[in-house]
Write a protein that holds these residues in place. Structure first.
Motif, short mmCIF file in Angstrom:
data_model
loop_
_atom_site.label_atom_id
_atom_site.label_comp_id
_atom_site.label_asym_id
_atom_site.label_seq_id
_atom_site.Cartn_x
_atom_site.Cartn_y
_atom_site.Cartn_z
N SER A 166 24.23 27.09 -4.39
CA SER A 166 23.26 26.49 -3.41
C SER A 166 23.00 27.61 -2.48
O SER A 166 22.18 27.71 -1.61
CB SER A 166 23.88 25.48 -2.76
N ARG A 167 23.73 28.85 -2.54
CA ARG A 167 23.70 29.83 -1.42
C ARG A 167 23.07 31.06 -2.23
O ARG A 167 23.26 32.20 -1.52
CB ARG A 167 25.01 30.13 -0.83
N MET A 168 22.38 30.95 -3.52
CA MET A 168 21.98 32.15 -3.99
C MET A 168 20.54 31.77 -4.76
O MET A 168 20.26 30.53 -4.82
CB MET A 168 22.92 32.35 -5.16
N ASN A 169 19.84 32.68 -5.35
CA ASN A 169 18.64 32.50 -5.78
C ASN A 169 18.80 32.27 -7.15
O ASN A 169 19.37 33.00 -7.89
CB ASN A 169 17.48 33.58 -5.66
N LEU A 170 18.13 31.14 -7.96
CA LEU A 170 18.11 31.18 -9.27
C LEU A 170 17.34 32.29 -9.88
O LEU A 170 16.08 32.14 -9.27
CB LEU A 170 17.71 29.42 -9.67
N CYS A 171 17.67 32.83 -10.74
CA CYS A 171 16.71 34.05 -11.41
C CYS A 171 16.33 33.77 -12.66
O CYS A 171 15.35 34.44 -13.25
CB CYS A 171 17.28 35.39 -11.12
N ASN A 172 17.17 33.16 -13.52
CA ASN A 172 16.89 32.78 -15.04
C ASN A 172 17.64 31.77 -15.32
O ASN A 172 18.82 31.33 -15.04
CB ASN A 172 17.14 34.20 -15.62
N ILE A 173 16.87 30.98 -16.45
CA ILE A 173 17.70 30.04 -17.31
C ILE A 173 17.56 30.44 -18.70
O ILE A 173 16.36 30.80 -19.14
CB ILE A 173 16.98 28.80 -17.18
N HIS A 174 18.40 30.53 -19.63
CA HIS A 174 18.30 30.93 -21.28
C HIS A 174 19.41 30.02 -21.78
O HIS A 174 20.35 29.28 -21.37
CB HIS A 174 18.28 32.09 -21.36
N ALA B 238 15.39 39.94 -14.13
CA ALA B 238 14.72 39.42 -13.11
C ALA B 238 15.51 38.99 -11.78
O ALA B 238 15.25 38.49 -10.83
CB ALA B 238 14.09 37.73 -13.52
N CYS B 239 16.85 39.19 -12.19
CA CYS B 239 17.98 38.97 -11.24
C CYS B 239 18.34 40.13 -10.10
O CYS B 239 19.23 40.05 -9.48
CB CYS B 239 19.13 38.55 -11.95
N LEU B 240 17.54 40.98 -10.27
CA LEU B 240 17.74 42.43 -9.43
C LEU B 240 16.40 43.03 -9.09
O LEU B 240 15.34 42.50 -9.62
CB LEU B 240 18.68 43.23 -9.85
N SER B 241 16.24 44.04 -8.45
CA SER B 241 15.04 44.52 -7.80
C SER B 241 15.24 45.92 -7.50
O SER B 241 16.26 46.31 -7.27
CB SER B 241 14.50 43.42 -6.71
N ASP B 242 14.05 46.57 -7.14
CA ASP B 242 14.23 48.15 -6.69
C ASP B 242 15.05 48.36 -5.56
O ASP B 242 15.94 49.11 -5.18
CB ASP B 242 12.91 48.67 -6.30
N THR B 243 15.11 47.15 -4.75
CA THR B 243 15.80 47.23 -3.23
C THR B 243 17.26 46.45 -3.40
O THR B 243 17.97 46.50 -2.55
CB THR B 243 15.13 46.64 -2.19
#
Length: 260
Positions: free
Chosen positions: A52-60, A135-140
């Motif tokens: 609940s304190r994180m972003n969902l980034c993927n489901i597989h 999708a779970c990380l980014s350039d920053t």
């Protein structure tokens, strides 16, 4: 460069390495037998926050369970298409085993009677849900905290079984964070432990360097296959239209964390 790194870290479809010596210098690995708390890997980190304190980034999904647990302990064989099956598989009725699409459903690689392990992946990065673990990380945000909520399902032909739409992502944002509609409950208290990413590109000799907090529910839940097909037909943001292979169980104590 980032694309190369992602390919190396998240290649889920490469052929698994031949069995060799156990890899060294890595943190605890996954999947594991969640009923065995023993582990001798001493690399530790703080557990990731609750989902609940994180972003969902993927489901597989993975065909057959990658982890072994009280409700999914029937061997399904070795290799990419091995893993573990739900203990209630043999008790399914002919109606539950009937394939309503005769192998032509929108979600491939799964038929009634199969076991699947579903992973909801959460990231501490400010990201949107998307395709693959990249999708779970980014350039920053290249070194996020990662959490995987896992549920093993027994796939059946039964509209009264669980509906995957109840656990899918439908643009839900709570407190500024991307979230699934819900996470499964009623299948036992999740077993929480430190581990890694999974998938058939990793073995006990080719380890994953990523640090993941796992939360694996110990019992299976029946899931209506029609709901998986509808999820694929709707064009989910993860571009998931088939179930993936498994990483074989990690059993070497030096590659496992101790479960409290």
């Amino acid at each position: 460069m980032r694309r190369v790194v992602l390919c190396l870290l998240f290649a889920l479809f490469a052929a698994p390495a031949a069995a060799q010596d156990i890899c060294h210098g890595y943190g605890p690995q996954s999947p594991r037998d969640i009923g065995n708390p023993e582990g001798a890997n001493r690399r530790v980190w703080s557990p990731a926050p609750p989902p609940s304190r994180m972003n969902l980034c993927n489901i597989h999904t993975h065909t057959n369970a990658e982890h072994r647990g009280p409700g999914f302990f029937l061997p399904a064989g070795d290799g990419e298409h091995g893993g573990w099956r739900c203990h209630g598989t043999a008790e399914l009725s002919p109606e539950e085993l009937e394939d309503p699409t005769h192998g032509h459903g929108a979600f491939h690689g799964v038929v009634p009677g199969d076991t699947i392990e579903v992973h909801w992946v959460f990231s501490s990065c400010d990201v949107r849900p998307g395709e693959g673990l990249g999708a779970c990380l980014s350039d920053t945000c290249a070194n996020p905290e990662l959490r995987v909520e896992a549920q093993v399902f027994l796939v059946v032909n039964d509209p009264d079984a669980a509906d995957f739409a109840d656990f899918a992502y439908a643009g839900t944002v709570r407190h500024g964070l991307h979230q699934p509609r819900a996470l499964p409950d009623g299948t036992g208290r999740p077993v929480v432990f430190l581990g890694s990413t999974t998938g058939p590109s990793f073995t006990q000799s080719v380890c994953s360097p990523l640090q993941v907090t796992w939360s694996v529910r110990p019992a299976c839940m029946k899931l209506d296959i029609g709901s998986l097909h509808r999820w694929a037909e709707a064009g989910n943001v993860f571009n998931e239209t088939h179930s993936h292979g498994v990483r074989q169980l990690v059993t070497a104590p030096e590659l496992l964390s101790e479960i409290d």
